[in-house]
Each structure stands twice: as C-alpha cells, then as structure tokens.
Write a protein that holds these residues in place. Sequence first.
Motif, PDB file in Angstrom:
ATOM      1  N   GLU A 123      12.837  10.586  -0.052  1.00  0.00           N
ATOM      2  CA  GLU A 123      11.965   9.482  -1.194  1.00  0.00           C
ATOM      3  C   GLU A 123      10.743   9.755  -1.103  1.00  0.00           C
ATOM      4  N   ILE A 124      10.190  10.873  -0.843  1.00  0.00           N
ATOM      5  CA  ILE A 124       8.630  11.347  -1.001  1.00  0.00           C
ATOM      6  C   ILE A 124       8.502  12.488  -2.076  1.00  0.00           C
ATOM      7  N   ILE A 125       7.368  12.377  -2.852  1.00  0.00           N
ATOM      8  CA  ILE A 125       6.987  13.239  -4.008  1.00  0.00           C
ATOM      9  C   ILE A 125       6.250  14.334  -3.585  1.00  0.00           C
ATOM     10  N   PRO A 126       6.817  15.730  -3.596  1.00  0.00           N
ATOM     11  CA  PRO A 126       5.788  16.729  -3.205  1.00  0.00           C
ATOM     12  C   PRO A 126       4.893  16.922  -4.452  1.00  0.00           C
ATOM     13  N   VAL A 127       3.844  17.007  -3.939  1.00  0.00           N
ATOM     14  CA  VAL A 127       2.453  17.318  -5.010  1.00  0.00           C
ATOM     15  C   VAL A 127       1.918  18.970  -4.824  1.00  0.00           C
ATOM     16  N   PHE A 128       2.006  19.719  -5.620  1.00  0.00           N
ATOM     17  CA  PHE A 128       1.327  21.024  -5.548  1.00  0.00           C
ATOM     18  C   PHE A 128      -0.202  20.777  -5.748  1.00  0.00           C
ATOM     19  N   THR A 129      -1.094  21.511  -4.904  1.00  0.00           N
ATOM     20  CA  THR A 129      -2.360  21.519  -5.079  1.00  0.00           C
ATOM     21  C   THR A 129      -2.939  22.865  -5.796  1.00  0.00           C
TER      22      THR A 129
ATOM     23  N   ILE B  94       0.841  -1.173   0.033  1.00  0.00           N
ATOM     24  CA  ILE B  94      -0.154   0.032  -0.188  1.00  0.00           C
ATOM     25  C   ILE B  94       0.765   1.185  -0.031  1.00  0.00           C
ATOM     26  N   ASN B  95       0.396   2.400  -0.749  1.00  0.00           N
ATOM     27  CA  ASN B  95       1.036   3.490  -0.511  1.00  0.00           C
ATOM     28  C   ASN B  95       0.138   4.480  -0.433  1.00  0.00           C
ATOM     29  N   TYR B  96       0.884   5.736   0.198  1.00  0.00           N
ATOM     30  CA  TYR B  96      -0.289   6.834   0.903  1.00  0.00           C
ATOM     31  C   TYR B  96       0.368   8.034   0.155  1.00  0.00           C
ATOM     32  N   ASN B  97      -0.683   9.051  -0.138  1.00  0.00           N
ATOM     33  CA  ASN B  97      -0.615  10.405  -0.317  1.00  0.00           C
ATOM     34  C   ASN B  97      -1.241  11.395   0.765  1.00  0.00           C
TER      35      ASN B  97
ATOM     36  N   GLU C 281     -13.725  -1.032   6.587  1.00  0.00           N
ATOM     37  CA  GLU C 281     -14.177  -0.334   5.263  1.00  0.00           C
ATOM     38  C   GLU C 281     -12.881  -0.259   4.311  1.00  0.00           C
ATOM     39  N   VAL C 282     -11.887   0.286   4.900  1.00  0.00           N
ATOM     40  CA  VAL C 282     -10.608   0.386   3.956  1.00  0.00           C
ATOM     41  C   VAL C 282     -10.110  -0.948   3.345  1.00  0.00           C
ATOM     42  N   LYS C 283     -10.027  -1.733   4.566  1.00  0.00           N
ATOM     43  CA  LYS C 283      -9.598  -3.070   4.139  1.00  0.00           C
ATOM     44  C   LYS C 283     -10.444  -3.889   3.167  1.00  0.00           C
ATOM     45  N   LYS C 284     -11.818  -3.615   3.085  1.00  0.00           N
ATOM     46  CA  LYS C 284     -12.694  -4.286   2.131  1.00  0.00           C
ATOM     47  C   LYS C 284     -12.232  -3.568   0.645  1.00  0.00           C
ATOM     48  N   ILE C 285     -12.228  -2.279   0.433  1.00  0.00           N
ATOM     49  CA  ILE C 285     -11.616  -1.732  -0.559  1.00  0.00           C
ATOM     50  C   ILE C 285     -10.679  -2.192  -1.129  1.00  0.00           C
ATOM     51  N   ILE C 286      -9.543  -2.311  -0.035  1.00  0.00           N
ATOM     52  CA  ILE C 286      -8.379  -2.808  -0.706  1.00  0.00           C
ATOM     53  C   ILE C 286      -8.428  -4.121  -1.021  1.00  0.00           C
ATOM     54  N   SER C 287      -9.212  -4.952  -0.605  1.00  0.00           N
ATOM     55  CA  SER C 287      -9.330  -6.090  -0.945  1.00  0.00           C
ATOM     56  C   SER C 287      -9.820  -6.517  -2.722  1.00  0.00           C
ATOM     57  N   LEU C 288     -10.497  -5.395  -2.848  1.00  0.00           N
ATOM     58  CA  LEU C 288     -11.004  -5.151  -4.440  1.00  0.00           C
ATOM     59  C   LEU C 288      -9.849  -4.876  -5.490  1.00  0.00           C
ATOM     60  N   GLY C 289      -8.544  -4.586  -4.753  1.00  0.00           N
ATOM     61  CA  GLY C 289      -7.460  -4.392  -5.648  1.00  0.00           C
ATOM     62  C   GLY C 289      -7.017  -3.071  -5.656  1.00  0.00           C
ATOM     63  N   TYR C 290      -7.514  -2.351  -4.623  1.00  0.00           N
ATOM     64  CA  TYR C 290      -6.823  -0.857  -4.785  1.00  0.00           C
ATOM     65  C   TYR C 290      -5.699  -0.836  -3.734  1.00  0.00           C
ATOM     66  N   SER C 291      -4.750   0.081  -4.166  1.00  0.00           N
ATOM     67  CA  SER C 291      -3.288   0.077  -3.281  1.00  0.00           C
ATOM     68  C   SER C 291      -3.051   1.452  -2.835  1.00  0.00           C
ATOM     69  N   SER C 292      -3.633   2.313  -3.082  1.00  0.00           N
ATOM     70  CA  SER C 292      -3.413   3.872  -2.798  1.00  0.00           C
ATOM     71  C   SER C 292      -4.383   4.568  -2.033  1.00  0.00           C
ATOM     72  N   LEU C 293      -3.986   4.853  -0.985  1.00  0.00           N
ATOM     73  CA  LEU C 293      -4.894   5.739  -0.107  1.00  0.00           C
ATOM     74  C   LEU C 293      -4.422   7.182   0.132  1.00  0.00           C
TER      75      LEU C 293
ATOM     76  N   PRO D 193       4.965   3.766   4.199  1.00  0.00           N
ATOM     77  CA  PRO D 193       5.037   3.697   2.749  1.00  0.00           C
ATOM     78  C   PRO D 193       4.467   5.165   2.018  1.00  0.00           C
ATOM     79  N   ILE D 194       4.813   6.262   2.600  1.00  0.00           N
ATOM     80  CA  ILE D 194       4.067   7.701   2.022  1.00  0.00           C
ATOM     81  C   ILE D 194       5.042   7.949   0.702  1.00  0.00           C
ATOM     82  N   LYS D 195       4.122   7.780  -0.225  1.00  0.00           N
ATOM     83  CA  LYS D 195       4.709   8.062  -1.719  1.00  0.00           C
ATOM     84  C   LYS D 195       4.469   9.547  -2.047  1.00  0.00           C
ATOM     85  N   TYR D 196       3.417  10.371  -1.405  1.00  0.00           N
ATOM     86  CA  TYR D 196       3.432  11.728  -1.845  1.00  0.00           C
ATOM     87  C   TYR D 196       2.958  12.452  -0.535  1.00  0.00           C
ATOM     88  N   ILE D 197       3.439  13.755  -0.585  1.00  0.00           N
ATOM     89  CA  ILE D 197       2.891  14.723   0.195  1.00  0.00           C
ATOM     90  C   ILE D 197       2.416  15.977  -0.598  1.00  0.00           C
TER      91      ILE D 197
END
Length: 321
Positions: free
Chosen positions: A92-98, A20-23, A262-274, A50-54
Amino acid sequence: MLDLNLPLGKKASLFPGKEINYNISGLFICTELIFELVTIIEDKFEYKLPIKYIFGSPSVKWNGGRCILKDMNKLEDLEFIEKEIENTIKREIIPVFTFSNIFLTEKDLFDERCNTILKLINELGAEVIVASSILEQYIRELYPKIKIHASVILSTFEKDRNLEFYERLSSNFHNYVVHPDDNFNYKLLQELPKVNAEILVNEKCKYLCQIRKEHYKSISIEQIELVEGNYSDKRFLNSCNMIPEIKQSVIKERNISLTREEVKKIISLGYSSLKIQGRTDNLYTYFFDLLRFTLEKEVAFPTVYSLFCGYIENFLKRKKV
C-alpha cells in the motif's frame, strides 16, 4: 510503579495528533530493508508507518537521482523492475520514479528502455518525478493518467522562489517540494499551498549553498554517461565542503537537516507531507533519519534503531556476496 511498557499505536508516532504522510527514498536500493522495518514497528508497537511513497529509479537515461553503480544487470532486468513496483504497491505504498534528469533532449524521449518502464508505470499505477519540461509534456501526452511530481530541482533553478512560483507548481503537479532553504522562511511557508506540498526534512547541505545547481547538473550528466557506457567520475564532491557529511566535522555552521522542533513548527503551519532523501547517505544514516522523523524519540532510540542496525548489517553482508 515504574512503567516499562512501550507506547502503542499512534502514541509511538512523532506526531500522535496529526495525520502525516511520508515520501521516502530507497526504491531499487533498499526496499527490502524498508519493508522489514515497517513490519518490526507494526509487530512491536501496533503502529503502521504512514509511508505513502517510495522514490528512486533504475539506472536509465531519464534518472536524475542517485547514480547506481552496482548490480547493474539486475536493475536493467525488466522483470525485476516490475516486481519492485508490484511488491511496493502490495504494501500500500506508491512507487515514484525519479525521472528528474535535467539534460534530456527530444531524442532522449524515445529511449527504448525508459519507454518500456514508463509503460509499466502506467499499467501498474506507479508515479514519476520530473525536472524536464519536455519529459513532463511527453508523459502527459502519452499517459495522461500518470501522476507527475515536481522535482526539488525545479525550485533550485528558479530565480524568484516567491508565492506565485510555488502556486504554479502546486497547480501544475500532483506534488511539489518546498526548496530546503525556504524551510526557514516561515512567512513564505504560511502563504504556500499546503495540500500537495512536501517538506524535505533531511537536506545535509548548507543554507544558501552556491554550488547546489552544479551538483544537480553533475548528477544528470553522470547518469547519461553511465547509461551510454562512457561514465567518468567528475569528482564533483571534491569541491563541496558539506558532502559527504564527515567533512562537516571541521565546519562552524550546521547543515539544514531539520531538527524535530523545526519540523513540528512547520507541521503546525498546516503541512502534512514530509520527504526523506538518502542519495548520499549510507544506510545507517538513512534509517537513523527515517526513524527520527517518524517515531517518538524514546521509541526510535535506542529501542528500534539499535535493534534494526543488525538488519542493516545483515543486508549489507548479503549484498557483498
């Protein structure tokens, strides 16, 4: 024999068998605290969050996220902005500008400060979130290597959030966000493209909120006014019965911030980015959410959260100086 040892490595994760990775939010707000938390967890549990983006933005006209009303001089300093990007990438985290303001005009595309920051983003390897089609095309033409994410605002203003709509988002953008109301539509979730989908896990609003669009409009208008020097608080939240969350104490319905199950159920459907937002949260609430969606509960509470509250308190004291 009683085992008082803490779980180490992946055993400390909320999803020990998943990649799993996180934004997460916090850019230009509390990156210092985020980095301290990451270090604590690595030292104590031998586990790297596993923070991928801030994501976040300084207070510029293109910003459509949180309005920053304090430390304006610091946030307008290009040297500070450049260091924020560099320090985040060093982790090793990618900054993302809103850059998700929805009321941008052709004239706004030539805003000098925004373009200077955009050049830094291109040079240093940061990315952007957009909700404006004219800004999207402008960035694509000027800096085709910059990765562009679709703001959740795009799904909010879409009349028909069906499979075809999400497939367009998936193909046109580096990442896209599933509208938080659709987190409960499991039939649709099963069908959506999952490779670049993000699930927003801690939306504090209510299901099928009727004023969500107006809220996003208010944020964009206030940000432009703030930059132009004629800011006035529209007090939009006076008409909202969910935000700030203290209002929910008398409401007989839950908000749509997801439970762990609820998050675990969604992850079980194949999602990996939260995705974890924090625009309207205080820091204690924000880091509570960050921990509850990343760490196994016996690790997060009380072990880490009670420890980290002291760091938050010291951080806030320093900000008042």
